[in-house]
Design a protein around this motif. Structure first.
Motif, PDB file in Angstrom:
ATOM      1  N   ARG A  90      33.242  -5.917  62.708  1.00 26.59           N
ATOM      2  CA  ARG A  90      33.945  -6.453  63.875  1.00 26.59           C
ATOM      3  C   ARG A  90      33.861  -7.975  63.963  1.00 26.59           C
ATOM      4  NH1 ARG A  90      36.938  -8.096  66.505  1.00 26.59           N
ATOM      5  NH2 ARG A  90      37.635  -7.748  68.634  1.00 26.59           N
ATOM      6  N   GLU A  91      32.711  -8.537  63.604  1.00 25.12           N
ATOM      7  CA  GLU A  91      32.553  -9.981  63.738  1.00 25.12           C
ATOM      8  C   GLU A  91      33.282 -10.759  62.644  1.00 25.12           C
ATOM      9  OE1 GLU A  91      28.844  -8.558  61.457  1.00 25.12           O
ATOM     10  OE2 GLU A  91      30.103  -7.856  63.120  1.00 25.12           O
ATOM     11  N   GLY A  92      33.715 -10.056  61.585  1.00 25.75           N
ATOM     12  CA  GLY A  92      34.419 -10.709  60.508  1.00 25.75           C
ATOM     13  C   GLY A  92      33.562 -10.868  59.269  1.00 25.75           C
ATOM     14  N   ALA A  93      34.084 -11.596  58.293  1.00 28.78           N
ATOM     15  CA  ALA A  93      33.367 -11.773  57.029  1.00 28.78           C
ATOM     16  C   ALA A  93      34.026 -12.892  56.237  1.00 28.78           C
ATOM     17  CB  ALA A  93      33.384 -10.477  56.215  1.00 28.78           C
ATOM     18  N   HIS A  94      33.285 -13.401  55.260  1.00 27.45           N
ATOM     19  CA  HIS A  94      33.859 -14.305  54.274  1.00 27.45           C
ATOM     20  C   HIS A  94      34.412 -13.460  53.126  1.00 27.45           C
ATOM     21  CE1 HIS A  94      32.388 -17.884  56.209  1.00 27.45           C
ATOM     22  NE2 HIS A  94      31.139 -17.454  56.174  1.00 27.45           N
ATOM     23  N   VAL A  95      35.653 -13.691  52.777  1.00 24.36           N
ATOM     24  CA  VAL A  95      36.295 -12.993  51.667  1.00 24.36           C
ATOM     25  C   VAL A  95      36.571 -14.010  50.568  1.00 24.36           C
ATOM     26  CG1 VAL A  95      38.306 -11.667  50.923  1.00 24.36           C
ATOM     27  CG2 VAL A  95      37.306 -11.260  53.185  1.00 24.36           C
ATOM     28  N   TYR A  96      36.160 -13.688  49.338  1.00 22.21           N
ATOM     29  CA  TYR A  96      36.331 -14.583  48.202  1.00 22.21           C
ATOM     30  C   TYR A  96      37.358 -14.004  47.239  1.00 22.21           C
ATOM     31  CZ  TYR A  96      32.117 -17.046  49.712  1.00 22.21           C
ATOM     32  OH  TYR A  96      31.209 -17.775  50.427  1.00 22.21           O
ATOM     33  N   LEU A  97      38.167 -14.884  46.702  1.00 17.55           N
ATOM     34  CA  LEU A  97      39.177 -14.521  45.720  1.00 17.55           C
ATOM     35  C   LEU A  97      38.839 -15.225  44.411  1.00 17.55           C
ATOM     36  CD1 LEU A  97      41.882 -13.051  45.292  1.00 17.55           C
ATOM     37  CD2 LEU A  97      43.025 -15.136  46.032  1.00 17.55           C
ATOM     38  N   PHE A  98      38.716 -14.441  43.332  1.00 13.31           N
ATOM     39  CA  PHE A  98      38.356 -14.971  42.023  1.00 13.31           C
ATOM     40  C   PHE A  98      39.559 -14.864  41.098  1.00 13.31           C
ATOM     41  CE2 PHE A  98      34.447 -13.848  44.045  1.00 13.31           C
ATOM     42  CZ  PHE A  98      33.524 -14.784  43.603  1.00 13.31           C
ATOM     43  N   GLY A  99      39.937 -15.994  40.494  1.00  9.06           N
ATOM     44  CA  GLY A  99      41.052 -16.012  39.577  1.00  9.06           C
ATOM     45  C   GLY A  99      40.660 -15.630  38.172  1.00  9.06           C
ATOM     46  N   GLY A 100      41.641 -15.353  37.334  1.00 12.05           N
ATOM     47  CA  GLY A 100      41.467 -14.955  35.952  1.00 12.05           C
ATOM     48  C   GLY A 100      41.622 -16.112  34.980  1.00 12.05           C
ATOM     49  N   PRO A 101      42.575 -16.022  34.078  1.00 12.23           N
ATOM     50  CA  PRO A 101      43.715 -15.102  34.101  1.00 12.23           C
ATOM     51  C   PRO A 101      43.448 -13.704  33.565  1.00 12.23           C
ATOM     52  CG  PRO A 101      43.917 -16.616  32.266  1.00 12.23           C
ATOM     53  CD  PRO A 101      42.720 -17.065  33.033  1.00 12.23           C
ATOM     54  N   THR A 102      42.349 -13.482  32.832  1.00 15.61           N
ATOM     55  CA  THR A 102      42.058 -12.151  32.319  1.00 15.61           C
ATOM     56  C   THR A 102      40.960 -11.506  33.142  1.00 15.61           C
ATOM     57  OG1 THR A 102      40.323 -12.854  30.796  1.00 15.61           O
ATOM     58  CG2 THR A 102      42.608 -12.965  29.995  1.00 15.61           C
ATOM     59  N   LEU A 103      40.818 -10.194  32.988  1.00 12.97           N
ATOM     60  CA  LEU A 103      39.733  -9.487  33.673  1.00 12.97           C
ATOM     61  C   LEU A 103      38.383 -10.060  33.273  1.00 12.97           C
ATOM     62  CD1 LEU A 103      39.355  -5.706  34.239  1.00 12.97           C
ATOM     63  CD2 LEU A 103      37.573  -6.901  32.964  1.00 12.97           C
ATOM     64  N   SER A 104      38.212 -10.372  31.999  1.00 12.21           N
ATOM     65  CA  SER A 104      36.949 -10.937  31.535  1.00 12.21           C
ATOM     66  C   SER A 104      36.665 -12.272  32.210  1.00 12.21           C
ATOM     67  CB  SER A 104      36.990 -11.107  30.008  1.00 12.21           C
ATOM     68  OG  SER A 104      35.758 -11.588  29.528  1.00 12.21           O
ATOM     69  N   ASP A 105      37.696 -13.090  32.390  1.00 11.62           N
ATOM     70  CA  ASP A 105      37.526 -14.376  33.074  1.00 11.62           C
ATOM     71  C   ASP A 105      37.106 -14.176  34.522  1.00 11.62           C
ATOM     72  OD1 ASP A 105      38.272 -15.916  30.841  1.00 11.62           O
ATOM     73  OD2 ASP A 105      40.397 -15.725  31.332  1.00 11.62           O
ATOM     74  N   VAL A 106      37.675 -13.168  35.183  1.00 12.62           N
ATOM     75  CA  VAL A 106      37.336 -12.893  36.586  1.00 12.62           C
ATOM     76  C   VAL A 106      35.851 -12.581  36.715  1.00 12.62           C
ATOM     77  CG1 VAL A 106      37.697 -11.345  38.546  1.00 12.62           C
ATOM     78  CG2 VAL A 106      39.646 -12.061  37.154  1.00 12.62           C
ATOM     79  N   VAL A 107      35.356 -11.673  35.876  1.00 10.52           N
ATOM     80  CA  VAL A 107      33.955 -11.263  35.955  1.00 10.52           C
ATOM     81  C   VAL A 107      33.042 -12.423  35.587  1.00 10.52           C
ATOM     82  CG1 VAL A 107      32.211  -9.695  35.038  1.00 10.52           C
ATOM     83  CG2 VAL A 107      34.504  -8.843  35.569  1.00 10.52           C
ATOM     84  N   ALA A 108      33.392 -13.177  34.544  1.00 12.44           N
ATOM     85  CA  ALA A 108      32.585 -14.348  34.179  1.00 12.44           C
ATOM     86  C   ALA A 108      32.543 -15.335  35.336  1.00 12.44           C
ATOM     87  CB  ALA A 108      33.162 -15.014  32.935  1.00 12.44           C
TER      88      ALA A 108
END
Length: 708
Positions: free
Chosen positions: A174-192
């Motif tokens: 209810r109070e909210g949250a911080h949401v993070y967006l991670f770019g790629g361009p590949t899946l491996s780049d996202v996780v790294a």
């Protein structure tokens, strides 16, 4: 009703944060307090956010906020922590609560990380200490329902129980949250990028990558020493001996103090094991016994509810952390104990018994039981890691609960569940969320089951036999003892390769053990799945559920170890299997058979071997199969093995293997290169800060090998 949000802010290269509502209190990221590895993040491809701001919807639904993010019809979703029952989370609801022994596919698990990754090359993280529910394309809004998706199950074989939804919906507190967006361009780049944002991956001490053995619960010091000696007599490498609850003067709840009858002189006992080449790892759990010397001081710093009659301390309080560290330092670390197995910091609601403080429990810091349970595993990892760091000593251990931002912690998850196929899937799925997992071996139904489990665990982040309950040994099935010995020794030989893979995890965020979507594009995997789907559609399984099970194969039973090795385990009852090979040429590591990749192959494999494949042109650094990792200052021969007929290159990392001195540059990365000369012969080069790492006495090359 729409909710006001602050603007997206770029917090690191390729990472953006959206603040929703008014987030309050401690979160995994704020607790861990790790700094992003900005220099390494800068080396990744620079990308723009994959979404327009207008495409993300946020609604206030009274008791909670709802975040909605677009999906296309074909993308697959991975992650959400340690999920043991499936790899592609698309079409599933994930109720991300910390819980032991997840036996149903609800999302509850030992490490429920609210982070999903798309195979299109982006990731979404919710940083909160609350339970998050993610509807991963499993819900369909009325206005988005397509008429062509509405089918008659009686007559239409294309009917599906879960329609293809166009959004992920996430229930936020209810109070909210911080949401993070991670770019790629590949899946491996996202996780790294995620791992680097969370401080990079862990680099274990070298001894942590050796073989581990946990002794039965009530063993005495003499019995432990005798069992350790048996490893040497049986010519079985072993680096770590784990003590289970019986080392405590009182356990369930625990005292953290040595039991004086079984261990009258613990310092001498630890030193004697060290002299023989064994480190000591101690089992514990969070709940403090009234018989512990810590009890009275921790009581006012603990929660409103007890567990097994013991205190549940509030380790968000510096005073409680200080008490814990002081006692552990004086009684364990200062006498040479090397690490911990942090058990039962997860709680149980899914087994025959329920135990844990409730969600409505209150803690002195103001946290409630829900928040504390979600964070407890992280708190224990952080406290113990800081304790060893204060001594400039690395540790490596086991933990049964974790969450966001755990990649830099030197801990490996495990479970009391004992399904071999699920344990293999755990190795794959852990790689998406900054987690490590061991498919530990405990017991076996027969020699075949024993060998298959031992082979799998050798190719995992922590190779361990846990004999706490039944006293099994690597030689418990004499008819297969030679095979077990062979693979434990192979683990030791591969230590330079494994150590280098973990160094890449620390510096580049690349998991040392990783699932197939890391190394194959969505198009390559889709082509393989199409073949599987055609066969799967021929039969409808109506015995496993009311809606049948037509399940496309996810390739969640094979994985990469580093860049060069692909492992495809077998389980009891299997003598052959299909393997999805990435493009290029591959060799059977121990057979020499040559395969062309980019397709599915079918292999047959006897019990004496686990299918492992090595990429053509790879250079694998190896050392002798010693009884244990050599102590600091001892040099061993290094062998660089080049596989196949292609030229290639690789890396070899080294440091002292025990301290944090690598953080101030006391380490080195060597490049290994193989070229082909005009006469057709091969030549190797090892280039780096010195002619060779200090840990090695000599360097020899083997070229154009097709098998070990």
């Amino acid at each position: 009703m729409s909710v006001q949000t602050s603007n997206w802010q770029q917090t690191a290269p390729g990472v953006w944060r959206l603040t929703i509502g008014n987030p309050q209190g401690i979160t995994p990221l704020s607790l861990m307090g790790v700094l992003p590895k900005d220099e390494a993040l800068q080396q990744l491809p620079q990308v723009n956010p994959p979404f327009t701001r207008e495409s993300i919807e946020i609604e206030d639904l009274g008791d909670y906020l709802l975040l909605s993010i677009p999906l296309n019809r074909t993308e697959k979703l991975y992650g959400t922590g340690l999920q043991l029952l499936r790899m592609n989370q698309r079409g599933r609801n994930r109720y991300l609560r910390v819980n032991s022994d997840p036996k149903q596919d609800t999302g509850e698990t030992h490490a429920p990380v609210p982070f999903y990754i798309s195979d299109l090359g982006y990731g979404v993280l919710v940083d909160t200490s609350r339970i998050v529910t993610m509807y991963c394309g499993s819900t369909m809004r009325q206005e988005e329902t397509r008429s062509e998706d509405i089918r008659d199950r009686n007559t239409d074989k294309g009917w599906k129980a879960t329609l293809v939804a166009s959004r992920v919906e996430i229930k936020l507190p209810r109070e909210g949250a911080h949401v993070y967006l991670f770019g790629g361009p590949t899946l491996s780049d996202v996780v790294a990028r995620y791992n680097l944002f969370c401080g990079g991956g862990t680099l274990p001490p070298k001894w942590g990558l050796g073989f581990w053995h946990r002794v039965p619960t009530l063993y005495t010091d003499e019995q432990v020493l005798e069992e350790a000696e048996q490893f040497r007599q049986h010519d079985m490498p072993c680096d770590v001996i784990g003590l289970e609850p019986g080392w405590h003067s009182h356990s369930y709840p625990v005292s953290y103090e040595w039991e004086k009858i079984r261990f009258p002189e613990p310092e001498q006992f630890v030193k004697e094991l060290d002299r023989k080449g064994f480190r000591v790892n101690l089992w514990e759990h969070p709940f403090v016994s009234p018989k512990s010397e810590l009890y009275e001081e921790l009581k006012p710093l603990s929660g409103s509810h007890s567990v097994w009659g013991g205190l549940a301390p509030d380790y968000s309080l510096p005073e409680a952390v200080s008490l814990y560290k002081k006692q552990h330092e004086e009684q364990h670390v200062n006498i040479g104990v090397a690490g911990y197995k942090l058990d039962e910091c997860d709680g149980s609601d899914l087994t025959n018994n329920s135990w844990m403080f409730p969600g409505h429990a209150q803690f002195p810091s103001g946290l409630d039981g829900e928040q504390m349970r979600q964070m407890y595993g992280l708190m224990f990892q952080k406290m113990t890691t800081e304790l060893f760091r204060s001594k400039n000593r690395r540790t490596y251990g086991l933990v049964r609960a974790s969450n966001t931002a755990a990649s830099s912690m030197p801990y490996v998850l495990y479970s009391d569940l004992y399904d071999h196929k699920q344990f293999i899937r755990g190795v794959c799925n852990a790689s998406f969320s900054g987690l490590l997992w061991t498919p530990e071996v405990r017991r076996a139904r027969n020699a075949e089951d024993w060998v298959r489990r031992m082979q799998t665990v050798i190719f995992s982040p922590l190779a361990m036999l846990n004999a706490w309950g039944d006293g099994t040994k690597p030689w418990s099935f004499p008819e297969v003892e030679d095979t077990v010995r062979h693979y434990i020794k192979l683990r030791m030989r591969l230590l330079p390769y494994l150590y280098t893979a973990f160094a890449a995890y620390r510096e580049k965020g690349i998991p040392p053990f990783r699932a197939m979507p890391f190394v194959m594009s969505p198009a390559e995997i889709a082509e393989a799945e199409a073949i599987q789907a055609e066969a799967a559609e021929q039969t409808l399984n109506t015995t496993d559920g009311a809606y049948g099970k037509r399940k496309v194969r996810e390739w969640d039973d094979q994985y990469m170890v580093g860049d060069a090795l692909l492992v495809a385990p077998l389980v009891e009852g299997e003598t052959e299997r299909e393997v999805l090979l990435p493009s290029g040429t591959w060799y059977g590591l121990e057979t020499g058979e040559r395969y062309e990749g980019g397709c599915i192959i079918r292999i047959q494999c006897g019990l004496e071997r686990i299918p492992v494949f090595v990429r053509n042109g790879s250079i694998i650094p190896m050392m002798p199969a010693l009884s244990h990792v050599p102590p600091l200052g001892t040099q061993v021969p290094l062998e660089l093995i080049h596989f196949g007929d292609a030229v290639g290159e690789g890396n070899l990392y080294d440091d002292d293997g025990e301290s944090f001195d690598y953080e101030v540059g006391v380490c080195g990365l060597w490049k290994t290169t193989v070229i082909q000369q005009t006469d057709g012969s091969y030549k190797g080069h090892l280039t780096g800060p010195t002619d060779k790492p200090q840990a090695y006495s000599t360097v020899t090359w083997r070229f154009a090998q097709i098998r070990l």
